[in-house]
Scaffold this active site. Structure first.
Site, PDB file in Angstrom:
ATOM      1  N   ARG A 180     -88.836  -1.098  29.845  1.00 26.18           N
ATOM      2  CA  ARG A 180     -87.418  -0.886  29.585  1.00 26.18           C
ATOM      3  C   ARG A 180     -86.876   0.319  30.362  1.00 26.18           C
ATOM      4  NH1 ARG A 180     -83.008   0.868  28.539  1.00 26.18           N
ATOM      5  NH2 ARG A 180     -81.876   0.953  26.574  1.00 26.18           N
ATOM      6  N   TYR A 183     -85.041   0.802  34.554  1.00 21.37           N
ATOM      7  CA  TYR A 183     -83.636   1.034  34.931  1.00 21.37           C
ATOM      8  C   TYR A 183     -83.338   2.534  35.017  1.00 21.37           C
ATOM      9  CZ  TYR A 183     -78.511   1.094  34.295  1.00 21.37           C
ATOM     10  OH  TYR A 183     -77.164   1.316  34.423  1.00 21.37           O
ATOM     11  N   VAL A 251     -80.908  -4.987  16.103  1.00 15.49           N
ATOM     12  CA  VAL A 251     -82.255  -4.757  16.620  1.00 15.49           C
ATOM     13  C   VAL A 251     -82.862  -3.541  15.935  1.00 15.49           C
ATOM     14  CG1 VAL A 251     -83.598  -4.229  18.677  1.00 15.49           C
ATOM     15  CG2 VAL A 251     -81.678  -5.824  18.833  1.00 15.49           C
TER      16      VAL A 251
END
Length: 387
Positions: A180, A183, A251
């Site tokens: 993750r 980026y 989430v």
């Protein structure tokens, strides 16, 4: 128009030509609108798609006709890029893969898009003495120091451990297996390259770190103006759920804290950077609204209330459901605990402060999305009748 416009130091603003890479996206479309309607500047708009700026390109009778030109190109492999940068005074690079669902499922594409593909832009600007405004991300900060403190530590209440400052805060990422962070790492590395070009080769640059810019035309609605299997960012995900009358998916309980700023407020900040190079060059700017801080769960609750108001539809009996990050994003996902920007530098250099409340920006965005997408979604959800 040009004669009456003055910069922050009382000097007349001269018309310039801007090469805008990624002009067809959410931010680019709003920035192009601002530049066409309120300034004399010219724009060479570069992108693969132009759907979000078509209203600025046609017809020829528009008051700004001739001041904006669209060039369909992909900066990965187009020999025209350097020539277009040479023709302009300023390059603004908005091009990126910036959808969290892609960071750990398409890490190579994410790294290439946000670092490798940006290298020629920086190189051409530096070699041709062209000013660069580069759009980075608030994700370069990673996790806060606060998140590593014991839960009962009194230091967790000290803003020094969680408010993010451009010139002070460290960039703290997860382990390599947590893709993750591909980026954030790519964005941080291109920032460091730009900063080094400024220090060693005199590149005039400004780096923008957006903190969740929100408004009409942001992201996409899966299956309508984006891929059916796509997962946009949190606000567009929630909008999609609301439009389809589905529970909003939280989430990991929706405990992460975020701040949100209205796109029109943020574009005001970018225009100040464009027209005040003496104040903006060499700086990194947080552009966000610390007054609009909420947990993702609180955001879901507020969006449900706002959507009920703008659509006239009643809320679902079960408006939210909890899902794990692994279930929602896949293996390798990780997240930052909170992202709250310090606004000292942008306020000092450009005198900018955001104005729009979270409720008002959500009302504007959801009104647009309901008007634009509700009918299309109803049609897409309608089951074909059997003959």
């Amino acid at each position: 128009m040009a004669a009456s416009r003055m910069d922050l130091d009382g000097r007349p603003i001269k018309p310039i030509t801007i090469c805008m890479i990624g002009a067809g996206g959410f931010i680019g479309s709003h920035l192009c609108e601002k530049l066409m309607s309120e300034t004399p500047h010219k724009v060479l708009a570069l992108d693969v798609y132009n759907d979000k700026i078509k209203h600025l390109l046609e017809p020829d009778s528009l008051p700004w006709a001739g001041r904006i030109q669209f060039h369909r190109l992909n900066i990965k492999h187009d020999s025209r890029l350097e020539g277009l940068i040479k023709m302009t005074d300023l390059t603004i690079n908005l091009a990126a893969i910036c959808t969290p669902a892609d960071y750990n499922t398409r890490p190579l594409d994410t790294i290439y898009s946000n670092f490798i593909d940006a290298l020629p832009v920086v190189k051409y600007c530096s070699e041709n003495n062209k000013r660069l405004i580069h759009f980075s991300t608030c994700e370069v900060y990673g996790k806060t120091i606060q998140s590593f403190l014991p839960k009962d530590s009194p230091l967790r209440q000290d803003p020094a451990y969680y408010v993010l400052k451009e010139d002070v805060s460290p960039c703290i990422f997860g382990s390599i297996e947590k893709q993750r962070w591909s980026y954030a790492c790519a964005k941080q590395l291109i920032e460091r390259l730009i900063y080094a070009e400024g220090a060693e080769n005199g590149l005039e640059f400004t780096i923008v770190r957006p903190f969740n810019w929100i408004g009409p035309r942001m992201d996409f609605i899966p299956g309508i103006d984006g891929p059916s299997e796509g997962v946009p960012r949190v606000l567009a995900c929630f909008s999609n759920n609301l439009l389809r009358r589905e529970p909003l998916k939280l989430v990991d309980g929706g405990q992460s804290q975020r701040t949100f700023v209205y796109i029109k407020d943020a574009i005001e900040a970018v225009l100040l950077m464009i027209e005040n190079p003496g104040r903006a060059n060499g700086h990194i700017f947080n552009v966000g609204n610390p007054n609009n801080e909420v947990t993702v769960r609180q955001l879901a609750e507020m969006m449900t209330k706002v959507y009920t108001k703008v659509s006239g539809e009643s809320a679902l009996e079960t408006p939210t459901i909890d899902v794990s990050s692994k279930e929602f994003y896949g293996e390798g996902y990780d997240d930052s605990d909170k992202r709250i920007p310090d606004m000292t530098i942008i306020n000092k250099q450009l005198g900018w402060n955001p104005k729009t409340s979270l409720w008002d920006l959500l009302e504007s965005t959801l009104t647009y999305q309901h008007r634009t997408y509700a009918e299309a979604i109803k049609k897409s959800m309608a089951k074909p009748t059997s003959s």
